[in-house]
Each structure stands twice: as structure tokens, then as C-alpha cells.
Design an enzyme around this catalytic site. Structure first.
Site, PDB file in Angstrom:
ATOM      1  N   ARG A   1       1.859  -0.646   1.001  1.00 46.52           N
ATOM      2  CA  ARG A   1       0.406  -0.861   1.037  1.00 46.52           C
ATOM      3  C   ARG A   1      -0.062  -1.129   2.475  1.00 46.52           C
ATOM      4  O   ARG A   1      -1.085  -0.644   2.914  1.00 46.52           O
ATOM      5  CB  ARG A   1       0.039  -2.025   0.119  1.00 46.52           C
ATOM      6  CG  ARG A   1      -1.432  -2.068  -0.276  1.00 46.52           C
ATOM      7  CD  ARG A   1      -1.698  -3.075  -1.376  1.00 46.52           C
ATOM      8  NE  ARG A   1      -1.235  -4.406  -1.025  1.00 46.52           N
ATOM      9  CZ  ARG A   1      -0.250  -5.045  -1.659  1.00 46.52           C
ATOM     10  NH1 ARG A   1       0.362  -4.470  -2.669  1.00 46.52           N
ATOM     11  NH2 ARG A   1       0.132  -6.255  -1.304  1.00 46.52           N
TER      12      ARG A   1
ATOM     13  N   ARG B   1       4.922 -14.208 -10.335  1.00 50.29           N
ATOM     14  CA  ARG B   1       3.869 -14.722  -9.449  1.00 50.29           C
ATOM     15  C   ARG B   1       3.455 -16.082 -10.022  1.00 50.29           C
ATOM     16  O   ARG B   1       3.461 -16.272 -11.228  1.00 50.29           O
ATOM     17  CB  ARG B   1       2.654 -13.792  -9.452  1.00 50.29           C
ATOM     18  CG  ARG B   1       3.007 -12.323  -9.234  1.00 50.29           C
ATOM     19  CD  ARG B   1       3.060 -11.950  -7.783  1.00 50.29           C
ATOM     20  NE  ARG B   1       3.480 -10.560  -7.601  1.00 50.29           N
ATOM     21  CZ  ARG B   1       3.920 -10.073  -6.457  1.00 50.29           C
ATOM     22  NH1 ARG B   1       4.038 -10.852  -5.411  1.00 50.29           N
ATOM     23  NH2 ARG B   1       4.271  -8.812  -6.351  1.00 50.29           N
TER      24      ARG B   1
ATOM     25  N   ASP C   1       9.610  -3.083   1.358  1.00 54.40           N
ATOM     26  CA  ASP C   1       8.639  -2.581   2.344  1.00 54.40           C
ATOM     27  C   ASP C   1       9.097  -2.716   3.799  1.00 54.40           C
ATOM     28  O   ASP C   1       8.528  -2.093   4.687  1.00 54.40           O
ATOM     29  CB  ASP C   1       7.295  -3.301   2.191  1.00 54.40           C
ATOM     30  CG  ASP C   1       6.560  -2.884   0.927  1.00 54.40           C
ATOM     31  OD1 ASP C   1       6.865  -1.794   0.409  1.00 54.40           O
ATOM     32  OD2 ASP C   1       5.700  -3.640   0.446  1.00 54.40           O
TER      33      ASP C   1
ATOM     34  N   ASP D   1       6.528 -12.191   2.319  1.00 53.59           N
ATOM     35  CA  ASP D   1       5.467 -13.028   2.911  1.00 53.59           C
ATOM     36  C   ASP D   1       4.987 -14.171   2.023  1.00 53.59           C
ATOM     37  O   ASP D   1       4.911 -15.312   2.451  1.00 53.59           O
ATOM     38  CB  ASP D   1       4.237 -12.145   3.215  1.00 53.59           C
ATOM     39  CG  ASP D   1       4.381 -11.458   4.552  1.00 53.59           C
ATOM     40  OD1 ASP D   1       5.360 -11.749   5.251  1.00 53.59           O
ATOM     41  OD2 ASP D   1       3.518 -10.630   4.885  1.00 53.59           O
TER      42      ASP D   1
ATOM     43  N   ASP E   1       8.560  -5.059   5.848  1.00 58.46           N
ATOM     44  CA  ASP E   1       7.402  -5.451   6.666  1.00 58.46           C
ATOM     45  C   ASP E   1       7.439  -6.903   7.129  1.00 58.46           C
ATOM     46  O   ASP E   1       6.400  -7.504   7.391  1.00 58.46           O
ATOM     47  CB  ASP E   1       6.109  -5.186   5.880  1.00 58.46           C
ATOM     48  CG  ASP E   1       6.073  -5.945   4.553  1.00 58.46           C
ATOM     49  OD1 ASP E   1       7.112  -6.516   4.167  1.00 58.46           O
ATOM     50  OD2 ASP E   1       5.022  -5.952   3.907  1.00 58.46           O
TER      51      ASP E   1
ATOM     52  N   GLY F   1       7.859  -9.400  -5.450  1.00 55.77           N
ATOM     53  CA  GLY F   1       8.398  -8.143  -5.984  1.00 55.77           C
ATOM     54  C   GLY F   1       9.912  -8.113  -5.866  1.00 55.77           C
ATOM     55  O   GLY F   1      10.473  -8.566  -4.879  1.00 55.77           O
TER      56      GLY F   1
ATOM     57  N   THR G   1      12.532  -7.489   0.357  1.00 48.42           N
ATOM     58  CA  THR G   1      11.381  -6.663  -0.020  1.00 48.42           C
ATOM     59  C   THR G   1      11.666  -5.229   0.402  1.00 48.42           C
ATOM     60  O   THR G   1      12.201  -5.009   1.491  1.00 48.42           O
ATOM     61  CB  THR G   1      10.060  -7.135   0.630  1.00 48.42           C
ATOM     62  OG1 THR G   1       9.080  -6.097   0.528  1.00 48.42           O
ATOM     63  CG2 THR G   1      10.223  -7.479   2.105  1.00 48.42           C
TER      64      THR G   1
END
Length: 328
Positions: free
Chosen positions: A176, A76, A132, A107, A134, A15, A130
């Protein structure tokens, strides 16, 4: 110490996140500073397989530090997950005489780099990009700060209409598997409740909190919902449930979606991307590989790619406590 590095490839994968362009710029200009060639790899691992490469000079990356998205595009790649796909990629890399890779992503991007490094002993350094936040091994990922500011700005606007109509708004944000955006933006925008994947608030407690808000004289409320929250209902089902059980509330839903990924990166993200991009190139020149560069307590640090992928970046429990106190 491996062979001398003369040419570095840089790519973005997964992303997109605001600040990726600033990271690309930093890698290209650091290469230029150290008199090394830099090759832009378009469309992530798919472009690596197809040899979609372009030599980038310092001038090619002028005026991109302020742009969201990624000039190298992202995609992707199912093919790269196969050994045949990776073999094709290695062939293209050899043909282009690329000696090392800088991988900007999350990741999935790092997992691909790790496997590629293991199979071909090919030098790879990861830069966390990213929204996120994370990724283990860094306090902040590129794009997170910008996404937070975008969410706060939008929630401020939603609050204007919520208070004008005495409404309850459920605002769904990205995340998510991680609640960093929801938790920090929720505190920053003064949300009454914050639902995140790391904490199961439970429907009863949510209803109780909203009743308490009503009793205390609040005429409108904002609930920030991380898309992976543990209550297990979609944001629309949540809204229906609250409306059925608390008919005094008129409920509306806003799903912020991909607007959180876009926009001009914040100053914080531009500076972070610049620091990480320069360090990534320097690590490769020092013969290092299979590492991710991150920022820990404002110092640039490294983590093994495997730890970055498998580790778990924990949310700040203190913020949950602050959020509870602030929602009184």
C-alpha cells in the site's frame, strides 16, 4: 540495569508473514537455552489484554519452522490503543509474572510496544515481520523474501497464458505504501512495466511504454502494479483506461491478494527469523529495551523502536534503472 529477567512473553501482531513461526521457535528455544521461561501470547495485543497465555517449551515449537502463518495467531486490537486497554494488559502481565516482551510484527506492533514501554517502563524488543519490507533499520523483514518468490512464481504462470493469447496483464501485488514487492518481483519476473507508490510513472508514460513494447514486436506484456501506486486509479480502472487508449491490446487483471502472505517460508526467511529471534532474547537479557533487531549488510543490528516506526526505508533506485533497460 533493570531487574533480572526470568520470563519472556512472545507474540505476533498485525498482518501475518511467512517466517513468523520460525521467529517464535527461535525465541522459545533461545529462552530454553538460557534457562528462562517463555510464554506464548495468543492473538497479539488483544490476547495480552485478555491474558490468553501459554507456557512454551522447546518441544512445543517442533516442526513449525516450515509452516506459514503464525501458531500464536494475530489480531488487531482497538482496545490496546486506549490507556484502559493497556492498563488491563499490564495487569495480566504482572499476574503471569512476565518480565519482558518480544513483539513480532510491523509498524503498528512496534508503536504499541513503544507506548507500552513509555507508560510502564516495560522491556520490549521488536522483530520485523511483514511481507512489505517497509520497516526502517533492516534491509529485510521476515516474510518479504517468501512473498517475492510467491509473486514471481505466479507471474511466471500468468505469462504463459498472456503469451498464448497475446494479452496484456495487469498484476496487482501488495504494498500500500511501499513498492518493494512490485519492484523486485517485477525485475525478477521480467515485467514490462512496474508501478509503485514511490514513483509516479504517469498515465502518458505508461501508454508510451506499452506502445514501444508493441512496436518492438512484443506480443504480450505484464505490468506489475503495487496496490498503492501513485497513478491514483484502481488496477481495474487502469486496465479500462489502457484498453480505451490502446485498442490493440486485450487486457486482463489479476489481483494476487492474500496468497502473497501464505505458504512455507523460504530458506532465507527461516534463517533470518532464527537469527533475529535469538538476538531479541539476548538483548533483553543484556538489559536492553525499546529496540528493534534487524539485518543490515548481513549483520544483525539494532534500531530504536521510534526510529524504526518513523524512519523511511527507501527503495533501490538502481533497480528502477535496471527495470527500464530490461523492458526494451
Amino acid at each position: 540495569m533493570g531487574k533480572k529477567i526470568k520470563k519472556i512473553g512472545v507474540m505476533t501482531s498485525g498482518g501475518d508473514a511467512p517466517g513468523m513461526n520460525a521467529a517464535i521457535r527461535a525465541v522459545v528455544r533461545a529462552c530454553s537455552y538460557y534457562n528462562i521461561e517463555c510464554v506464548g501470547i495468543y492473538r497479539g495485543y488483544q490476547g495480552l489484554i485478555e491474558g490468553d497465555f501459554k507456557t512454551l517449551s522447546a518441544r512445543h515449537v517442533s516442526n513449525i519452522i516450515n509452516r506459514g502463518g503464525t501458531i500464536l495467531k494475530s489480531a488487531r486490537s482497538k482496545e490496546f490503543r486506549t490507556s484502559e486497554g493497556r492498563a488491563k494488559a499490564y495487569k495480566e502481565i504482572q499476574k503471569a509474572k512476565i518480565d519482558a516482551l518480544v513483539l513480532i510484527g510491523g509498524d503498528g506492533t512496534f508503536t504499541g510496544g513503544m507506548i507500552f514501554n513509555k507508560e510502564y517502563n516495560f522491556p520490549c524488543i521488536g522483530i520485523p515481520g511483514t511481507i512489505d519490507n517497509d520497516i526502517f533499520g533492516t534491509n529485510y523483514t521476515i516474510g518479504y523474501d517468501t512473498a517475492l518468490n510467491t509473486v514471481v512464481e505466479v507471474v511466471d504462470k500468468i505469462r504463459d497464458t498472456a503469451s498464448s493469447h497475446n494479452r496484456l496483464f495487469f498484476v496487482e501485488v501488495m504494498g500500500r505504501d511501499a513498492g518493494f514487492i512490485a519492484l523486485n518481483a517485477g525485475v525478477g519476473a521480467g515485467a514490462e512495466e512496474i508501478l509503485i507508490p514511490e514513483e509516479d510513472l504517469g498515465l502518458d508514460r505508461l501508454l508510451e511504454a506499452l506502445k514501444r513494447s508493441k512496436r518492438s514486436g512484443k506480443s504480450s506484456s505484464i505490468v506489475i502494479v503495487s496496490e498503492g501506486d501513485k497513478i491514483g486509479k484502481s488496477v481495474f480502472e487502469l486496465a479500462d483506461y489502457v484498453e480505451e487508449n490502446l485498442p490493440q491490446y486485450e487486457v486482463r487483471v489479476s489481483v494476487l491478494g492474500h496468497m502473497q502472505r501464505g505458504g512455507s517460508p523460504s530458506c532465507f526467511d527461516r534463517v533470518l527469523a532464527s537469527r533475529l529471534g535469538v538476538r531479541a532474547v539476548e538483548l533483553l537479557l543484556d538489559g536492553k529495551t525499546n529496540l528493534m533487531v534487524g539485518i543490515v549488510n548481513n549483520i544483525i543490528d539494532t534500531t530504536e523502536l521510534e526510529k524504526a516506526v518513523k524512519g523511511h526505508h527507501k527503495i533501490n533506485k538502481e533497480l528502477l534503472r535496471v527495470s527500464d533497460i530490461m523492458s526494451i
